[in-house]
Design a protein around this motif. Sequence first.
Motif, PDB file in Angstrom:
ATOM      1  N   GLU A  87       0.830  -1.199   0.000  1.00 48.47           N
ATOM      2  CA  GLU A  87       0.000   0.000   0.000  1.00 48.47           C
ATOM      3  C   GLU A  87       0.870   1.258   0.000  1.00 48.47           C
ATOM      4  N   ILE A  88       1.885   1.274   0.853  1.00 47.16           N
ATOM      5  CA  ILE A  88       2.750   2.448   0.967  1.00 47.16           C
ATOM      6  C   ILE A  88       3.540   2.679  -0.320  1.00 47.16           C
ATOM      7  N   LEU A  89       4.174   1.612  -0.820  1.00 47.46           N
ATOM      8  CA  LEU A  89       5.039   1.745  -1.991  1.00 47.46           C
ATOM      9  C   LEU A  89       4.241   2.033  -3.263  1.00 47.46           C
ATOM     10  N   VAL A 151      -1.507   5.388   7.982  1.00 50.79           N
ATOM     11  CA  VAL A 151      -0.056   5.305   7.772  1.00 50.79           C
ATOM     12  C   VAL A 151       0.354   6.177   6.591  1.00 50.79           C
ATOM     13  N   LYS A 152      -0.437   6.154   5.532  1.00 53.60           N
ATOM     14  CA  LYS A 152      -0.124   6.973   4.351  1.00 53.60           C
ATOM     15  C   LYS A 152      -0.113   8.459   4.699  1.00 53.60           C
ATOM     16  N   GLN A 153      -1.064   8.878   5.519  1.00 64.31           N
ATOM     17  CA  GLN A 153      -1.113  10.280   5.913  1.00 64.31           C
ATOM     18  C   GLN A 153       0.123  10.676   6.714  1.00 64.31           C
ATOM     19  N   LEU A 154       0.558   9.804   7.612  1.00 66.68           N
ATOM     20  CA  LEU A 154       1.739  10.090   8.429  1.00 66.68           C
ATOM     21  C   LEU A 154       2.998  10.165   7.566  1.00 66.68           C
ATOM     22  N   ILE A 155       3.105   9.255   6.607  1.00 66.39           N
ATOM     23  CA  ILE A 155       4.274   9.266   5.709  1.00 66.39           C
ATOM     24  C   ILE A 155       4.206  10.461   4.767  1.00 66.39           C
ATOM     25  N   ARG A 156       3.013  10.782   4.291  1.00 66.46           N
ATOM     26  CA  ARG A 156       2.845  11.941   3.408  1.00 66.46           C
ATOM     27  C   ARG A 156       3.339  13.217   4.071  1.00 66.46           C
ATOM     28  N   LEU A 158       5.677  13.548   6.058  1.00 60.36           N
ATOM     29  CA  LEU A 158       7.141  13.566   6.068  1.00 60.36           C
ATOM     30  C   LEU A 158       7.719  13.735   4.670  1.00 60.36           C
ATOM     31  N   VAL A 159       7.129  13.017   3.706  1.00 60.13           N
ATOM     32  CA  VAL A 159       7.689  12.977   2.349  1.00 60.13           C
ATOM     33  C   VAL A 159       7.258  14.172   1.516  1.00 60.13           C
ATOM     34  N   ASP A 160       5.965  14.433   1.474  1.00 59.09           N
ATOM     35  CA  ASP A 160       5.429  15.505   0.625  1.00 59.09           C
ATOM     36  C   ASP A 160       4.134  16.025   1.249  1.00 59.09           C
ATOM     37  N   PRO A 161       4.219  16.999   2.167  1.00 57.34           N
ATOM     38  CA  PRO A 161       3.030  17.485   2.882  1.00 57.34           C
ATOM     39  C   PRO A 161       1.913  17.973   1.963  1.00 57.34           C
ATOM     40  N   GLY A 162       2.238  18.407   0.769  1.00 58.80           N
ATOM     41  CA  GLY A 162       1.215  18.910  -0.137  1.00 58.80           C
ATOM     42  C   GLY A 162       0.584  17.856  -1.016  1.00 58.80           C
ATOM     43  N   LYS A 163       0.996  16.606  -0.872  1.00 57.85           N
ATOM     44  CA  LYS A 163       0.495  15.538  -1.745  1.00 57.85           C
ATOM     45  C   LYS A 163      -0.958  15.204  -1.420  1.00 57.85           C
ATOM     46  N   ASP A 164      -1.776  15.072  -2.458  1.00 55.56           N
ATOM     47  CA  ASP A 164      -3.175  14.697  -2.306  1.00 55.56           C
ATOM     48  C   ASP A 164      -3.281  13.178  -2.343  1.00 55.56           C
ATOM     49  N   LEU A 165      -3.805  12.589  -1.277  1.00 49.79           N
ATOM     50  CA  LEU A 165      -3.926  11.137  -1.185  1.00 49.79           C
ATOM     51  C   LEU A 165      -5.281  10.627  -1.665  1.00 49.79           C
TER      52      LEU A 165
END
Length: 354
Positions: A87-89, A151-156, A158-165
């Motif tokens: 899911e994460i990758l 988990v995706k929100q927490l990683i987002r 860190l990685v790209d705060p502006g990314k739309d999930l």
Amino acid sequence: FEMMFGKRYYVASNPLVACTMMILAATSHVKLVTSFVVAPRTVVAPSLSKLYMSSCDESPPTQEVHISIEYCSGCQWMLRSTWMASEILTTFASDASLSSLSLIPKGPPLSEGGIFRITAKRNNSQGADSGKNTLLWDRKIEGRFPESKEVKQLIRDLVDPGKDLGHSDKQKGDDGSSSKEADCVECKEQQQEKQTLHESIELAIPDIFYKQNMVSIEYSTGAVSSPDNGLYRANFYANELLSCAYERNTWWKQYQLDNDDEKTAASAPVVVDKVTLIPNRELIGAMKIELNEEMTIYDHSNEADDEYIDASRLRKMLIRAITHGDISLSSGEIDIDLLDEEEAEEARKYFGVF
């Protein structure tokens, strides 16, 4: 606009850059010889990185994030962990800031049972460790397993705060609340056995338990929905290699019952202590598997045809590499047990078609 900092002369083609140069002069305590004047000539504005006077000649290295998922193999949470990894990758397939993800089985006798922990570690693009390690989720603290979107929100962040999930973004009313889950029954039983079994005897843990076997799987991301995406195959390989831990768990129970028999200790199964999935966002068809960053077990680029290695053979090659230091298999070791038609149909229903 033209400006001079001390004996250095700079030309700016727009007011924004000129103002930036003025601010740099003021904050650097550099005497501004001339203000800015209108220049009739047309010049190309230098990049802002060239306007720094000394230490800012090179841009700082970008931050990369490495994710680790630790899980209890005694509780049989491998499939849950590899699913979460997929899911994460998949979600962050195109985000270069997410450099890799490791799956780490834990369990008795070296660690307590019931572990499900996700952490993030920051490295810069040059490979240096920044020393920042962030706990994203701990089942023992939260009292439950996380949803993939959490988990995706927490990683987002860190990685790209502006990314739309998309659907994985927080919706109104999502408070993440849930009843606290009970500890794994099997882990409780193992703990009770440890307390009651051979109370007067201190069981020695065989040396093989302390030997760490680390495997890395580098795969091509390609397009997420295309056949070039090697994540599915890499995840399948990871499941095959990590499942060795189940054999070790069964052996450990028998080892306790046999009361530290030397012959039994020598027969401890080989396990993989960590599998790291590394997305390659540049090459198409990449699939490279290494042991302890020293020995290449498999490299698809060296294969004569387009066929990928079978997971069962990969597992045998890896065990051979750990026990003998090479990957050459005898004719007897290469043989693969095939399913009959009825077993194959049942497997397709359960696992799907790869």
